[in-house]
Write an enzyme that holds these catalytic residues in place. Sequence first.
Site, PDB file in Angstrom:
ATOM      1  N   HIS A   1     -15.906   8.363  -0.836  1.00  0.00           N
ATOM      2  CA  HIS A   1     -15.884   8.443  -1.410  1.00  0.00           C
ATOM      3  C   HIS A   1     -15.337  10.065  -1.630  1.00  0.00           C
ATOM      4  O   HIS A   1     -15.677  11.138  -2.411  1.00  0.00           O
ATOM      5  CB  HIS A   1     -16.313   8.337  -2.874  1.00  0.00           C
TER       6      HIS A   1
ATOM      7  N   GLU B   1     -18.875  11.446  -1.513  1.00  0.00           N
ATOM      8  CA  GLU B   1     -19.947   9.880  -1.513  1.00  0.00           C
ATOM      9  C   GLU B   1     -19.879   8.902  -0.806  1.00  0.00           C
ATOM     10  O   GLU B   1     -18.784   8.482   0.080  1.00  0.00           O
ATOM     11  CB  GLU B   1     -18.956   9.468  -2.939  1.00  0.00           C
TER      12      GLU B   1
ATOM     13  N   SER C   1     -12.612   4.009  -6.169  1.00  0.00           N
ATOM     14  CA  SER C   1     -13.414   4.504  -6.767  1.00  0.00           C
ATOM     15  C   SER C   1     -14.771   4.195  -7.165  1.00  0.00           C
ATOM     16  O   SER C   1     -15.762   4.502  -8.348  1.00  0.00           O
ATOM     17  CB  SER C   1     -12.894   5.632  -7.921  1.00  0.00           C
TER      18      SER C   1
HETATM   19  P1  NAD Z   1      -2.077   7.022  -6.668  1.00  0.00           P
HETATM   20  O1  NAD Z   1      -2.183   5.731  -7.632  1.00  0.00           O
HETATM   21  O2  NAD Z   1      -1.867   8.072  -6.996  1.00  0.00           O
HETATM   22  O3  NAD Z   1      -1.289   6.160  -5.437  1.00  0.00           O
HETATM   23  C1  NAD Z   1      -1.911   5.481  -4.426  1.00  0.00           C
HETATM   24  C2  NAD Z   1      -0.453   4.849  -3.763  1.00  0.00           C
HETATM   25  O4  NAD Z   1      -1.188   3.573  -2.573  1.00  0.00           O
HETATM   26  C3  NAD Z   1       0.913   4.839  -3.838  1.00  0.00           C
HETATM   27  O5  NAD Z   1       1.753   5.959  -3.597  1.00  0.00           O
HETATM   28  C4  NAD Z   1       1.875   3.604  -3.580  1.00  0.00           C
HETATM   29  O6  NAD Z   1       2.211   3.675  -3.642  1.00  0.00           O
HETATM   30  C5  NAD Z   1       0.662   3.255  -2.608  1.00  0.00           C
HETATM   31  N1  NAD Z   1      -0.015   2.348  -2.233  1.00  0.00           N
HETATM   32  C6  NAD Z   1      -0.223   1.078  -2.849  1.00  0.00           C
HETATM   33  N2  NAD Z   1      -0.440   0.209  -2.211  1.00  0.00           N
HETATM   34  C7  NAD Z   1      -0.193   0.279  -0.739  1.00  0.00           C
HETATM   35  C8  NAD Z   1      -0.065  -0.170   0.408  1.00  0.00           C
HETATM   36  N3  NAD Z   1       0.006  -1.738   0.762  1.00  0.00           N
HETATM   37  N4  NAD Z   1       0.400   0.060   1.452  1.00  0.00           N
HETATM   38  C9  NAD Z   1       0.184   1.528   1.392  1.00  0.00           C
HETATM   39  N5  NAD Z   1      -0.237   2.523   0.955  1.00  0.00           N
HETATM   40  C10 NAD Z   1       0.158   1.169  -0.662  1.00  0.00           C
HETATM   41  O7  NAD Z   1      -3.691   6.307  -6.880  1.00  0.00           O
HETATM   42  P2  NAD Z   1      -4.849   7.874  -6.080  1.00  0.00           P
HETATM   43  O8  NAD Z   1      -5.263   8.220  -7.393  1.00  0.00           O
HETATM   44  O9  NAD Z   1      -4.874   8.349  -4.996  1.00  0.00           O
HETATM   45  O10 NAD Z   1      -5.883   6.635  -5.969  1.00  0.00           O
HETATM   46  C11 NAD Z   1      -6.828   5.765  -4.491  1.00  0.00           C
HETATM   47  C12 NAD Z   1      -8.037   5.876  -3.871  1.00  0.00           C
HETATM   48  O11 NAD Z   1      -8.547   7.033  -4.392  1.00  0.00           O
HETATM   49  C13 NAD Z   1      -8.157   4.436  -5.298  1.00  0.00           C
HETATM   50  O12 NAD Z   1      -8.884   3.465  -4.868  1.00  0.00           O
HETATM   51  C14 NAD Z   1      -8.617   5.346  -6.112  1.00  0.00           C
HETATM   52  O13 NAD Z   1      -9.734   4.599  -7.030  1.00  0.00           O
HETATM   53  C15 NAD Z   1      -9.390   6.410  -5.267  1.00  0.00           C
HETATM   54  N6  NAD Z   1      -9.947   7.623  -5.795  1.00  0.00           N
HETATM   55  C16 NAD Z   1      -9.143   7.907  -6.845  1.00  0.00           C
HETATM   56  C17 NAD Z   1      -9.326   9.433  -7.526  1.00  0.00           C
HETATM   57  C18 NAD Z   1      -8.605  10.121  -8.798  1.00  0.00           C
HETATM   58  O14 NAD Z   1      -9.080  11.357  -8.747  1.00  0.00           O
HETATM   59  N7  NAD Z   1      -7.477   9.919  -8.606  1.00  0.00           N
HETATM   60  C19 NAD Z   1     -10.808  10.419  -6.936  1.00  0.00           C
HETATM   61  C20 NAD Z   1     -11.560   9.551  -5.863  1.00  0.00           C
HETATM   62  C21 NAD Z   1     -10.939   8.739  -5.152  1.00  0.00           C
END
Ligand code: NAD
Length: 299
Positions: free
Chosen positions: A143, A155, A122
Amino acid sequence: MSVESQRVAVIGAGTMGNGIAHVFAQSGHEVSLVDVNAAALERALSTIDRNLDRLVAKEKISAEDKAATLARLKTSTEMHGAVSDANLVVEAATERLDLKLKIFEQIDASAPADAILATNTSSISITRIAAATGRADKVIGMHFMNPVPIMKLVEVIRGYDTSDSTTSKVVELSRQLGKIPVEVNDYPGFVANRILMPMINEAICSLHEGVAGVAEIDEVMKLGMAHPMGPLHLADFIGLDVCLSILRVLHDGFGQPKYAPCPLLVNMVTAGKLGVKSGEGFYVHTKGSKDITVAPAFS
Ligand code: NAD
């Protein structure tokens, strides 16, 4: 690389990873979804199953389409095997720089030399992540927005060394997924979160200072600004830990006090109140229900 049928590895099966795996598989790509946590993979599969059922019920896809989508989707807790024959890797693991650098080092060592390595970060610098690999020209930000199967925007963020060829492939692929790609450059928060997160932070500060309650703040922004969801509800939906990480990236990256995370947000994350994913943030969320009530701490 033809965009028709890619072998895609999605790293991280949380809020975003399950949606990203879903849209790639539904668009005809072979997907390996990887997470270090087996329970996250199980949750992701059941979310995808439920979301596909909704599409079948609305007659947007057939039951056969659902079965074919699920058949294109594998899960694994082991990254090397999943990325070793991928032509595209989309990383969607936890928003932490140290973790992403480590993951990209590992992906770079395991993935074919011509594979594109995308990150769904993000806010973290694409250029910084690319520097952990030996193929900065093939590293790019992809993104997606939450919820991925519904939101149209991708994005597309070019790092300092991202090539035109990598960018045009990712743009084309995003369109093939039914999304609308928008190209931006690599600065903290890119465009989406540079604008969204200060608004969410200001909403949290307004709550913290007693300007208004949770429901009132959200109501003002919904009715007054025609936002479909108020900023506090949206923060719960994104994940308060994710919001905090992004604000810290903005604060560190620009060095301006206006990006300092509100102490209330820091406290809530420390207390494990992460929003929808933990069941409570500014609101209480019940699994499988869209009904929300203001959390006891704010009612
Ligand atoms: P989340 O916490 O829901 O999920 C993250 C997952 O990554 C977890 O299941 C965790 O076990 C896993 N993980 C951690 N270390 C790992 C590894 N070494 N190998 C494989 N898996 C691993 O997080 P999220 O909200 O899904 O966010 C994920 C990414 O997407 C982040 O970079 C975040 O900034 C981005 N993002 C989030 C949103 C949102 O609305 N939540 C929107 C756009 C982008």
